[in-house]
Design an enzyme around this catalytic site. Structure first.
Site, PDB file in Angstrom:
ATOM      1  N   CYS A   1      -1.342   1.764   3.853  1.00 58.09           N
ATOM      2  CA  CYS A   1      -1.983   2.927   3.210  1.00 58.09           C
ATOM      3  C   CYS A   1      -3.503   2.839   3.320  1.00 58.09           C
ATOM      4  CB  CYS A   1      -1.609   3.005   1.730  1.00 58.09           C
ATOM      5  SG  CYS A   1       0.147   3.282   1.449  1.00 58.09           S
TER       6      CYS A   1
ATOM      7  N   CYS B   1       7.108   9.620   8.296  1.00 56.01           N
ATOM      8  CA  CYS B   1       6.908   8.271   7.762  1.00 56.01           C
ATOM      9  C   CYS B   1       6.652   8.276   6.273  1.00 56.01           C
ATOM     10  CB  CYS B   1       5.733   7.605   8.448  1.00 56.01           C
ATOM     11  SG  CYS B   1       6.147   6.980  10.051  1.00 56.01           S
TER      12      CYS B   1
ATOM     13  N   ASP C   1       3.793   9.543   4.670  1.00 54.62           N
ATOM     14  CA  ASP C   1       2.432   9.725   4.162  1.00 54.62           C
ATOM     15  C   ASP C   1       1.503  10.451   5.133  1.00 54.62           C
ATOM     16  OD1 ASP C   1       2.410   7.411   5.713  1.00 54.62           O
ATOM     17  OD2 ASP C   1       2.177   6.100   3.976  1.00 54.62           O
TER      18      ASP C   1
ATOM     19  N   CYS D   1       2.893   7.864  -1.252  1.00 52.00           N
ATOM     20  CA  CYS D   1       3.228   7.051  -2.414  1.00 52.00           C
ATOM     21  C   CYS D   1       2.001   6.823  -3.286  1.00 52.00           C
ATOM     22  CB  CYS D   1       3.818   5.729  -1.960  1.00 52.00           C
ATOM     23  SG  CYS D   1       2.700   4.768  -0.941  1.00 52.00           S
TER      24      CYS D   1
END
Lengths: 142, 396
Positions: A104, A35, A37, A60
């Protein structure tokens, strides 16, 4: 860059607490390389207080910034208080995240919980397993 | 140092293009549809631009050039037209590739929903479609083959002349999205047996918002936009006169200087490939043999593309990536996946696309910064940690 707030950019470009703790009392890893991360969180605990916290993140800009902010928010706190850290608190501390990056902050919250769970497991501390479920996204568990 | 290395995304307007267009914004602003002499200046300019574009593409006649708002519109019109025409003859099958631009892929998706059948060809590990795959996919009811001239992300060039000859032999219309090739590679629609071809001005130093569709004279075009009788009735709307003039000037300039510019760009591109390949566990994406002069696409294992771009931006370098995080979706670029790259690897991609305005000093700056940034991100990456400890197998 307009995508991110100044605070996100600051925590991305100057991340706090990057690294490993070799003798960590708890290590939590969440996310999936597929994915894009993965966060790994290390905590050092003394007398129920998180005395040190470090992270490694593959991801990211906002994944790195949320990891950094999460470590700042739980360092010096009690383990119980660290468990109360919500993804929303991380988002607010960073002056917001774009909608498609909220994911995130959820990872950051879960990385903290995973590290605490590991600490509990290693020290034989009882806990309610239901509170420690990691919500893997459908895409990752494919 | 500021380095613009995203010329596949868009380019600056050249002085030639700007000088050519300015009078049509301020002085000769008449509507080409108007009768009076004043407006005829604009009409003449559009006529001249049409002839220039036709000549640059090797078209038999300027009447085969239709000005559009850009490459996406040209792609849409070409495909929708061929599909409508095919349906009239009971032919509802289209052939394309897995790594087309979304202007093509999404149009094909729409046609699928309308009952058409689409075959998307594999582009193999090197990002080049095979002629035999095209031949094998052709059916009795195939109404269009649409295959891009050069890929926008990895820069691989397709065997367009061979596909053109095959389609001509089979009597099937052939369209190519030449947005990344026009002005950068020799194009001859006659010699290459191309029936329809899309170009976009801003990829070769014209402004954004203008493009063209070449359509061979015996192939009927259907309108996307209804209205006035502009573009021989095939594309309504008052002409973007200044944009059209600028595009023609920019295309001519690019074609005139192609040989010299290509040499310069290839030297810069090859330096990037050579230097950045020294980074351990990196990979060049796409065939080097069949490649546009300016595009470099590489993957670096253990890092994620968006953070790489942000770090490069902080160092003054504008680039792009096919990582999921840069697209706002969960999947990395369909182009990288079409090469068979694993998701983990595709997330760590970097595209540097250089133009003739770049300098070797800028390339040196990129060659200095990228390894440092990759190193920095790898040092904080748990994935890299596992790769280095042998807990996770290296994929590249």
């Amino acid at each position: 860059m307009a995508l991110y707030s100044d605070k996100v950019m600051d925590h991305f470009q100057n991340p706090r607490n990057v690294g490993k703790i070799d003798d960590a009392d708890g290590i939590g890893e969440v996310g999936n390389a597929k994915c894009g991360d993965i966060m790994r969180m290390y905590i050092k605990v003394k007398d129920g207080i998180i005395t040190d916290c470090k992270f490694n993140t593959f991801g990211c800009g906002s994944a790195i910034a949320t990891s950094s902010m999460a470590t700042e928010l739980i360092k010096g706190k009690s383990v119980e208080d660290a468990l109360k850290l919500s993804n929303q608190a991380v988002v607010e501390a960073l002056d917001g995240l774009p909608a498609h990056k909220i994911h995130c902050s959820v990872l950051a919250e879960e990385a903290v919980r995973a590290a605490v769970k590991d600490y509990y497991d290693k020290n034989g501390i009882a806990y309610n397993a239901e509170e420690f479920q990691i919500h893997d996204c459908e895409h990752c568990s494919e | 140092m500021f380095v613009y290395a995203d010329n596949a995304a868009t380019t600056s307007v050249s002085k030639t293009a700007l000088d050519a267009m300015l009078p049509y914004l301020t002085e000769y602003y008449g509507n080409p549809s108007s009768l009076y002499a004043f407006a005829q200046k604009a009409t003449e300019a559009v006529t001249e631009a049409r002839a220039t574009v036709a000549a640059c593409l090797g078209a038999a006649s300027p009447r085969e050039i239709y000005f559009t708002s850009g490459g996406s519109e040209a792609d849409n019109q070409a495909i929708m037209s061929a599909a409508r025409l095919g349906a009239r003859k009971g032919k509802k099958h289209l052939i394309s590739t897995k790594f087309e631009h979304h202007a093509v892929l999404h149009t094909l998706k729409r046609l699928e929903k309308e009952g058409y059948e689409v075959t998307l060809l594999d582009v193999h590990e090197d990002g080049v479609v095979r002629l035999e795959d095209v031949a094998a996919a052709i059916r009795e009811d195939t109404c269009l083959v649409t295959i891009m001239f050069a890929n926008n992300e990895i820069g691989t060039v397709q065997p367009i002349a061979e596909i053109g000859a095959l389609c001509r032999e089979k009597g099937i219309p052939f369209h190519t999205d030449a947005v990344q090739a026009a002005g950068h590679m020799p194009i001859d629609v006659e010699k290459m047996n191309i029936d329809m071809l899309s170009i976009s001005g801003h990829k070769f130093h014209a402004p954004k918002g203008v493009g063209a569709l070449y359509c061979r004279k015996n192939i009927p075009l259907f309108n996307l936009i209804e209205g006035g009788g502009q573009e021989r009735g095939k594309r309504a709307g008052t002409e973007n006169v200044a944009g059209i003039v600028a595009m023609a000037a920019a295309l001519k300039e690019s074609v005139d200087n192609m040989e010299e510019d290509s040499k310069k760009m290839i030297a810069m591109r090859d330096k990037l490939f050579a230097e950045l390949s020294k980074i351990p566990h990196s990979k060049i994406n796409g065939s080097l043999e069949h490649h546009v002069p300016g595009t470099v696409n590489m993957c670096f294992e253990g890092i994620e593309g968006e953070s790489l771009l942000l770090m490069l931006d902080a160092n003054g370098i504008c680039a792009s990536s096919g990582s999921a995080c840069t697209s706002g979706s969960l999947d990395p670029s369909h182009v990288l996946l079409s090469l068979g790259l694993p998701h983990e690897v595709a997330h760590g991609s970097l595209r540097l696309s250089i133009g003739e305005y770049n300098t070797m000093e800028e390339i040196d700056h990129i060659c200095q910064v990228v390894p440092q940034v990759v190193d920095y991100l790898r040092n904080m990456s748990p994935v890299w940690d596992e790769l280095e400890k042998g807990q996770r197998p290296h994929l590249i």
